[in-house]
Design a protein around this motif. Structure first.
Motif, PDB file in Angstrom:
ATOM      1  N   CYS A   1     -10.908   2.702 -16.511  1.00  0.00           N
ATOM      2  CA  CYS A   1      -9.997   1.946 -15.642  1.00  0.00           C
ATOM      3  C   CYS A   1      -8.638   2.599 -15.429  1.00  0.00           C
ATOM      4  N   GLU A   2      -8.511   3.870 -15.708  1.00  0.00           N
ATOM      5  CA  GLU A   2      -7.225   4.531 -15.455  1.00  0.00           C
ATOM      6  C   GLU A   2      -6.970   4.656 -13.966  1.00  0.00           C
ATOM      7  N   LYS A   3      -8.026   4.982 -13.195  1.00  0.00           N
ATOM      8  CA  LYS A   3      -7.864   5.172 -11.746  1.00  0.00           C
ATOM      9  C   LYS A   3      -7.417   3.868 -11.081  1.00  0.00           C
ATOM     10  N   ALA A   4      -7.981   2.765 -11.570  1.00  0.00           N
ATOM     11  CA  ALA A   4      -7.652   1.472 -10.965  1.00  0.00           C
ATOM     12  C   ALA A   4      -6.176   1.154 -11.181  1.00  0.00           C
TER      13      ALA A   4
ATOM     14  N   GLU B   1      -3.819   3.270 -11.493  1.00  0.00           N
ATOM     15  CA  GLU B   1      -3.037   4.157 -10.625  1.00  0.00           C
ATOM     16  C   GLU B   1      -2.739   3.502  -9.286  1.00  0.00           C
ATOM     17  N   LEU B   2      -3.753   2.795  -8.738  1.00  0.00           N
ATOM     18  CA  LEU B   2      -3.574   2.080  -7.470  1.00  0.00           C
ATOM     19  C   LEU B   2      -2.434   1.076  -7.592  1.00  0.00           C
ATOM     20  N   ILE B   3      -2.470   0.318  -8.721  1.00  0.00           N
ATOM     21  CA  ILE B   3      -1.457  -0.714  -8.915  1.00  0.00           C
ATOM     22  C   ILE B   3      -0.081  -0.087  -9.063  1.00  0.00           C
ATOM     23  N   ARG B   4      -0.022   1.037  -9.793  1.00  0.00           N
ATOM     24  CA  ARG B   4       1.283   1.689  -9.998  1.00  0.00           C
ATOM     25  C   ARG B   4       1.866   2.140  -8.676  1.00  0.00           C
ATOM     26  N   GLU B   5       0.986   2.650  -7.802  1.00  0.00           N
ATOM     27  CA  GLU B   5       1.451   3.123  -6.489  1.00  0.00           C
ATOM     28  C   GLU B   5       2.115   1.989  -5.710  1.00  0.00           C
ATOM     29  N   LEU B   6       1.490   0.811  -5.741  1.00  0.00           N
ATOM     30  CA  LEU B   6       2.084  -0.330  -5.032  1.00  0.00           C
ATOM     31  C   LEU B   6       3.354  -0.808  -5.723  1.00  0.00           C
ATOM     32  N   HIS B   7       3.328  -0.782  -7.043  1.00  0.00           N
ATOM     33  CA  HIS B   7       4.465  -1.311  -7.798  1.00  0.00           C
ATOM     34  C   HIS B   7       5.710  -0.475  -7.577  1.00  0.00           C
ATOM     35  N   ARG B   8       5.503   0.839  -7.350  1.00  0.00           N
ATOM     36  CA  ARG B   8       6.636   1.748  -7.097  1.00  0.00           C
ATOM     37  C   ARG B   8       7.403   1.311  -5.856  1.00  0.00           C
ATOM     38  N   MET B   9       6.669   0.816  -4.840  1.00  0.00           N
ATOM     39  CA  MET B   9       7.346   0.399  -3.614  1.00  0.00           C
ATOM     40  C   MET B   9       7.604  -1.088  -3.687  1.00  0.00           C
ATOM     41  N   GLY B  10       8.638  -1.463  -4.461  1.00  0.00           N
ATOM     42  CA  GLY B  10       8.864  -2.881  -4.687  1.00  0.00           C
ATOM     43  C   GLY B  10       9.471  -3.624  -3.518  1.00  0.00           C
ATOM     44  N   ASP B  11       9.902  -2.897  -2.472  1.00  0.00           N
ATOM     45  CA  ASP B  11      10.627  -3.577  -1.391  1.00  0.00           C
ATOM     46  C   ASP B  11       9.708  -4.024  -0.270  1.00  0.00           C
ATOM     47  N   GLY B  12       8.399  -3.913  -0.452  1.00  0.00           N
ATOM     48  CA  GLY B  12       7.503  -4.445   0.566  1.00  0.00           C
ATOM     49  C   GLY B  12       7.004  -3.447   1.576  1.00  0.00           C
ATOM     50  N   GLN B  13       7.272  -2.155   1.402  1.00  0.00           N
ATOM     51  CA  GLN B  13       6.720  -1.142   2.316  1.00  0.00           C
ATOM     52  C   GLN B  13       5.228  -1.014   2.082  1.00  0.00           C
TER      53      GLN B  13
ATOM     54  N   PHE C   1     -17.890  -4.504 -24.303  1.00  0.00           N
ATOM     55  CA  PHE C   1     -16.833  -3.543 -23.993  1.00  0.00           C
ATOM     56  C   PHE C   1     -16.902  -3.125 -22.537  1.00  0.00           C
ATOM     57  N   ARG C   2     -18.111  -2.720 -22.110  1.00  0.00           N
ATOM     58  CA  ARG C   2     -18.248  -2.262 -20.719  1.00  0.00           C
ATOM     59  C   ARG C   2     -17.984  -3.405 -19.763  1.00  0.00           C
ATOM     60  N   HIS C   3     -18.376  -4.631 -20.163  1.00  0.00           N
ATOM     61  CA  HIS C   3     -18.142  -5.781 -19.284  1.00  0.00           C
ATOM     62  C   HIS C   3     -16.651  -6.017 -19.085  1.00  0.00           C
ATOM     63  N   CYS C   4     -15.864  -5.855 -20.162  1.00  0.00           N
ATOM     64  CA  CYS C   4     -14.408  -5.987 -20.045  1.00  0.00           C
ATOM     65  C   CYS C   4     -13.860  -4.971 -19.056  1.00  0.00           C
ATOM     66  N   CYS C   5     -14.387  -3.740 -19.128  1.00  0.00           N
ATOM     67  CA  CYS C   5     -13.919  -2.695 -18.210  1.00  0.00           C
ATOM     68  C   CYS C   5     -14.258  -3.047 -16.769  1.00  0.00           C
ATOM     69  N   LEU C   6     -15.462  -3.603 -16.556  1.00  0.00           N
ATOM     70  CA  LEU C   6     -15.838  -3.999 -15.199  1.00  0.00           C
ATOM     71  C   LEU C   6     -14.887  -5.063 -14.674  1.00  0.00           C
ATOM     72  N   LEU C   7     -14.590  -6.070 -15.531  1.00  0.00           N
ATOM     73  CA  LEU C   7     -13.692  -7.145 -15.101  1.00  0.00           C
ATOM     74  C   LEU C   7     -12.307  -6.591 -14.787  1.00  0.00           C
ATOM     75  N   ARG C   8     -11.863  -5.639 -15.592  1.00  0.00           N
ATOM     76  CA  ARG C   8     -10.548  -5.056 -15.383  1.00  0.00           C
ATOM     77  C   ARG C   8     -10.483  -4.316 -14.051  1.00  0.00           C
ATOM     78  N   ASN C   9     -11.510  -3.515 -13.771  1.00  0.00           N
ATOM     79  CA  ASN C   9     -11.551  -2.795 -12.493  1.00  0.00           C
ATOM     80  C   ASN C   9     -11.538  -3.767 -11.327  1.00  0.00           C
ATOM     81  N   GLN C  10     -12.318  -4.836 -11.477  1.00  0.00           N
ATOM     82  CA  GLN C  10     -12.378  -5.843 -10.413  1.00  0.00           C
ATOM     83  C   GLN C  10     -10.999  -6.452 -10.184  1.00  0.00           C
ATOM     84  N   ARG C  11     -10.312  -6.776 -11.288  1.00  0.00           N
ATOM     85  CA  ARG C  11      -8.998  -7.380 -11.152  1.00  0.00           C
ATOM     86  C   ARG C  11      -8.036  -6.439 -10.439  1.00  0.00           C
ATOM     87  N   CYS C  12      -8.053  -5.155 -10.819  1.00  0.00           N
ATOM     88  CA  CYS C  12      -7.114  -4.210 -10.219  1.00  0.00           C
ATOM     89  C   CYS C  12      -7.371  -4.056  -8.723  1.00  0.00           C
TER      90      CYS C  12
END
Lengths: 215, 181
Positions: free
Chosen positions: A3-6, A8-20, A64-75
């Motif tokens: 779930c590292e890649k997932a 990364e997506l969130i971090r990219e959005l979080h960096r632009m906190g002003d709504g761009q 364990f794998r199920h937790c990872c699936l849920l995490r990816n889904q959430r991201c």
């Protein structure tokens, strides 16, 4: 760790906190979905093994794998949802026609969603305020001054306000009036000045509707 | 772009996380030191120090919060979570003495959030941890609010450096209100 890649997506959005709105990273989403597919297939085979051969020690791994699936889904869900919130804000900031560089950042489904949102908003606006409808995306800030310039839509003749002054309400004339928002006042004057009432109600509805729609 | 129209999902309060909140997702990505009480076969590749195909029982590893929360079970011992350094007795007395001195950004940028989530893991020190986090916040709150209201148009990087994410949000809000006013 998974779930590292997932994230990364969130971090990219979080960096632009002003709504761009950043460009839609189709590649990253595809990689996350592939990781989810691999995890799911591994889990499928382990579940079969645990059931048929009774290897119950595989169960922690399956969990364990199920937790990872849920995490990816959430991201992925949070990524898409946050982008929609940003696109919705774009309608209020830029109007119905988006600049081309922003449109390039949206994927086809997001453009479709934007068009549907525009249509719903337009239908709602047309349903307010009588025949012509009311554009609530104008005038987004509440009035700063006590007086407002008002244009009369119909000829009404002379009208007396409660402090005694008499104004002439002629079609297309513009007058400075106090914004009185007391319900009782409007009620008692209703049968005299439907046009004046009409103007004031447009303003009230405008501010209330704007706040409600943005929630 | 005017930020009034974009309203992101806020982080959850206390023990709850908001599913769609970006802040909560990044918070739950923080790592915690854990010890496995069960073996996890076929997952050995995740743990870099060993070359076994499985994660053995009793391995000490760093797991992200989302994984620890997902695997933790009160009745069966699958995982035991150790408290990170800054939530232990030693640092708690430091926070009790003077909370303003500590650089909370270095101590893990999500001090309050992570501390609140740690309460899920039924450690015997839970009440003390909760009290410590609360008292730290109360102690630091005044200074954050004062500096945000009086830092109009100045470079605030020195002030903001030592704050954790919750305090930074507070600081930013205070500054933006000040600007509008």
């Amino acid at each position: 760790m998974f779930c590292e890649k997932a994230v990364e997506l969130i971090r990219e959005l979080h960096r632009m906190g002003d709504g761009q709105l950043p460009a839609f990273s189709e590649d990253s989403i595809r990689q996350v979905l592939e990781e989810m597919k691999a995890l799911y297939e591994q889990n499928q085979s382990d579940v079969n093994e645990a059931k048929c051969e009774g290897k119950s020690e595989l169960i922690p791994t399956i969990k364990f794998r199920h937790c990872c699936l849920l995490r990816n889904q959430r991201c992925v869900a949070a990524y898409l949802y946050d982008r929609l919130l940003r696109i919705r804000a774009l309608r209020w900031e830029y109007g119905s026609v988006l600049p081309a560089n922003i449109r390039f950042h949206m994927c086809a489904e997001e453009l479709e969603w934007f068009n549907q949102y525009k249509k719903s908003l337009a239908t709602f606006m047309r349903s307010l305020g009588g025949d012509e409808g009311l554009d609530i995306t104008q005038d987004m800030k509440p009035p700063k001054s006590l007086y407002i310039e008002v244009r009369c839509l119909k000829d009404h003749g002379e009208f007396e306000i409660d402090d005694g002054t008499v104004i002439l309400l002629k079609k297309n004339s513009q007058v400075y009036l106090r914004i009185k928002l007391s319900y009782i006042h409007l009620n008692t004057h209703f049968f005299f000045i439907d046009d004046y009432f009409y103007i004031i109600v447009r303003l009230i509805v405008l501010y209330i509707a704007q706040t409600l729609l943005k929630k | 772009m005017d930020t009034q129209s974009y309203m992101p999902v806020p982080p959850g309060v206390g023990l709850e996380e908001n599913f769609f909140s970006l802040d909560d997702i990044l918070l739950s990505h923080q790592r915690l030191p854990c010890r496995t009480e069960n073996a996890f076969p076929r997952l050995g590749f995740l743990e870099k120090s060993s070359e076994t195909p499985d994660i053995l029982e009793g391995t000490k590893m760093e797991m992200p919060l989302w994984l620890a929360k997902g695997l933790y079970e009160r009745k069966r011992r699958v995982l035991s979570v150790d408290l990170p350094k800054m939530y232990r007795e030693g640092w708690r007395t430091v926070f009790g003495a003077d909370p303003n001195v500590v650089d909370l950004h270095k101590m893990g940028p999500y001090f309050y959030g992570l501390g609140s989530q740690l309460l899920h893991f039924d450690s015997p020190e839970n009440p003390e941890i909760a009290q410590a986090i609360l008292q730290t916040y109360i102690g630091r709150f005044r200074r954050t609010m004062d500096s945000s209201q009086n830092a109009y148009n100045e470079d605030t990087s020195a002030l903001v450096e030592r704050l954790d994410f919750l305090e930074r949000t507070l600081f930013r809000e205070g500054k933006s209100v000040q600007r509008k006013w």
